[in-house]
Design an enzyme around this catalytic site. Structure first.
Site, PDB file in Angstrom:
ATOM      1  N   LEU A 295     -36.594  77.930-139.089  1.00 33.10           N
ATOM      2  CA  LEU A 295     -36.038  77.003-138.102  1.00 33.10           C
ATOM      3  C   LEU A 295     -34.638  77.455-137.717  1.00 33.10           C
ATOM      4  CD1 LEU A 295     -37.162  73.588-139.671  1.00 33.10           C
ATOM      5  CD2 LEU A 295     -38.253  74.880-137.819  1.00 33.10           C
TER       6      LEU A 295
ATOM      7  N   GLY B 127     -31.769  77.768-142.852  1.00 33.05           N
ATOM      8  CA  GLY B 127     -30.722  78.672-143.308  1.00 33.05           C
ATOM      9  C   GLY B 127     -29.595  77.925-144.007  1.00 33.05           C
TER      10      GLY B 127
ATOM     11  N   ASP C 204     -20.856  78.143-141.573  1.00 32.91           N
ATOM     12  CA  ASP C 204     -19.929  79.217-141.157  1.00 32.91           C
ATOM     13  C   ASP C 204     -19.147  78.873-139.894  1.00 32.91           C
ATOM     14  OD1 ASP C 204     -22.020  79.327-139.335  1.00 32.91           O
ATOM     15  OD2 ASP C 204     -21.833  81.495-139.075  1.00 32.91           O
TER      16      ASP C 204
ATOM     17  N   ASN D 145     -20.027  78.718-136.895  1.00 36.86           N
ATOM     18  CA  ASN D 145     -20.427  79.594-135.790  1.00 36.86           C
ATOM     19  C   ASN D 145     -19.772  80.971-135.817  1.00 36.86           C
ATOM     20  OD1 ASN D 145     -22.357  79.475-133.787  1.00 36.86           O
ATOM     21  ND2 ASN D 145     -20.884  79.061-132.160  1.00 36.86           N
TER      22      ASN D 145
ATOM     23  N   LEU E  35     -36.136  73.148-133.345  1.00 37.09           N
ATOM     24  CA  LEU E  35     -36.576  71.771-133.182  1.00 37.09           C
ATOM     25  C   LEU E  35     -36.517  71.393-131.706  1.00 37.09           C
ATOM     26  CD1 LEU E  35     -34.693  70.013-136.148  1.00 37.09           C
ATOM     27  CD2 LEU E  35     -37.082  70.738-136.080  1.00 37.09           C
TER      28      LEU E  35
ATOM     29  N   LYS F 180     -25.826  72.446-130.456  1.00 32.41           N
ATOM     30  CA  LYS F 180     -27.100  72.035-131.030  1.00 32.41           C
ATOM     31  C   LYS F 180     -27.272  72.435-132.495  1.00 32.41           C
ATOM     32  CE  LYS F 180     -29.777  74.061-128.073  1.00 32.41           C
ATOM     33  NZ  LYS F 180     -31.064  74.489-127.468  1.00 32.41           N
TER      34      LYS F 180
ATOM     35  N   LEU G  66     -27.208  72.136-136.202  1.00 33.79           N
ATOM     36  CA  LEU G  66     -27.155  70.983-137.089  1.00 33.79           C
ATOM     37  C   LEU G  66     -26.916  71.425-138.530  1.00 33.79           C
ATOM     38  CD1 LEU G  66     -30.237  69.010-135.702  1.00 33.79           C
ATOM     39  CD2 LEU G  66     -27.847  68.739-135.065  1.00 33.79           C
TER      40      LEU G  66
END
Length: 310
Positions: A184, A204, A208, A210, A230, A242, A244
């Site tokens: 996912l 995962g 971090d 991003n 998702l 997006k 999460l």
């Protein structure tokens, strides 16, 4: 003569001792009176109140027992005297799911310790939510080691006694067959429409901010396993990105298993700070659509004549 002198000294000594005792008693009483005099009226009142509270401790305890017993008897009368009715209410009927959820902890070496600790808390949340879920999944924690294991050993030593979870040091590809794996990741072009009970969905374990954008998607492609995101954009529009948190993805899956609706699952789990707004199937915001409808209702009809102003 010697005997007479000894006898005469004995009463004298006794009188001296008695005199000393009396003087000491007077000194003590005078000290006590002095202490009382040094206390203010409020302090003396507070001291007396405290003493009364201590003296009545056992009485209060006995009264609590009596009230508790009286309530118990009253409940028994209301329930017809059935003592079995006082057992704890049973839990909701739990039906375990065959779905597997895997948290991939193989990113330990690229995270700062503060982010590792955040991941640790997110994993704790996943475990707790799965334990109380209506349809708990088969939970796997893989590639556990390094900083994360050290944090768990230091902050949460009870993790070794966790139940209904498989904790592995091995990589998830060594634990689950590759054909069963679905990673996912929000970078995948594939959108997850339904959950397959035979699959193992990988999240995962990465916090971090991003800094390593797309790394989970790249690793899924390198291993040649399925990947999907998702269906967030189909049901929700958010002010923020997006991506999460691990526990949010995990909880959304649990909510979907219970409710059977992605939209309900998203709005049950997503925090308010994300600014989530429901999206209709035509792609418009529900809120915007309601505002447009209210605006159109408030506008005057062009066919109706307008009153002339004087």
């Amino acid at each position: 003569m010697a005997d007479d002198s000894v006898k005469s000294e004995a009463p004298a000594r006794q009188e001296n001792e008695n005199g000393e005792k009396k003087s000491s008693q007077k000194a003590v009483s005078s000290n006590g009176e002095a202490e009382n005099q040094t206390l203010s009226k409020r302090q003396r009142k507070k001291l007396l109140k405290q003493q009364k509270w201590e003296d009545e401790r056992e009485l209060r305890k006995q009264r609590r027992k009596e009230r508790k017993q009286q309530r118990r008897l009253q409940r028994q009368d209301e329930e017809g005297g059935d003592s079995q009715s006082f057992r704890k209410r049973p839990r909701r009927e739990v039906t375990p799911s065959s779905l597997r959820m895997v948290v991939d902890c193989s990113f330990d070496d690229i995270m700062l310790i503060k982010d590792v600790r955040k991941l640790h808390k997110q994993i704790q949340r996943c475990y707790a939510e799965n334990r109380r879920a209506l349809h708990p999944v088969q939970f796997y924690l893989t590639s556990l080691g390094g900083q994360l294991k050290h944090s768990m050993d230091e902050k949460d030593k009870g993790w070794v006694n966790w139940k209904d979870i498989s904790i592995k040091t091995e990589h998830y590809s060594e634990v689950v067959a590759k054909e069963d794996l679905v990673y996912l990741t929000s970078d995948s072009p594939n959108v997850l429409e339904e959950l397959d009970q035979k699959k193992a969905y990988v999240i995962g374990g990465l916090v971090d901010h991003n800094h390593h954008k797309g790394i989970t998607f790249e690793r899924a492609k390198e291993l040649g396993i399925e990947h999907a995101q998702l269906p967030l954009s189909s049901f929700v529009r958010m002010n923020s990105r997006k991506v999460l948190a691990v526990n949010h993805v995990f909880e959304i899956i649990l909510a979907y298993l219970e409710k059977g609706s992605w939209q309900e699952a998203f709005f049950t789990v997503l925090p308010q700070r994300k600014g989530a707004v429901a999206v209709d199937q035509d792609g418009t915001n529900t809120q915007e659509k309601e505002e447009e409808d209210s605006d159109s209702d408030s506008e005057p009809d062009a066919t109706e004549p307008t009153e002339k102003r004087a």
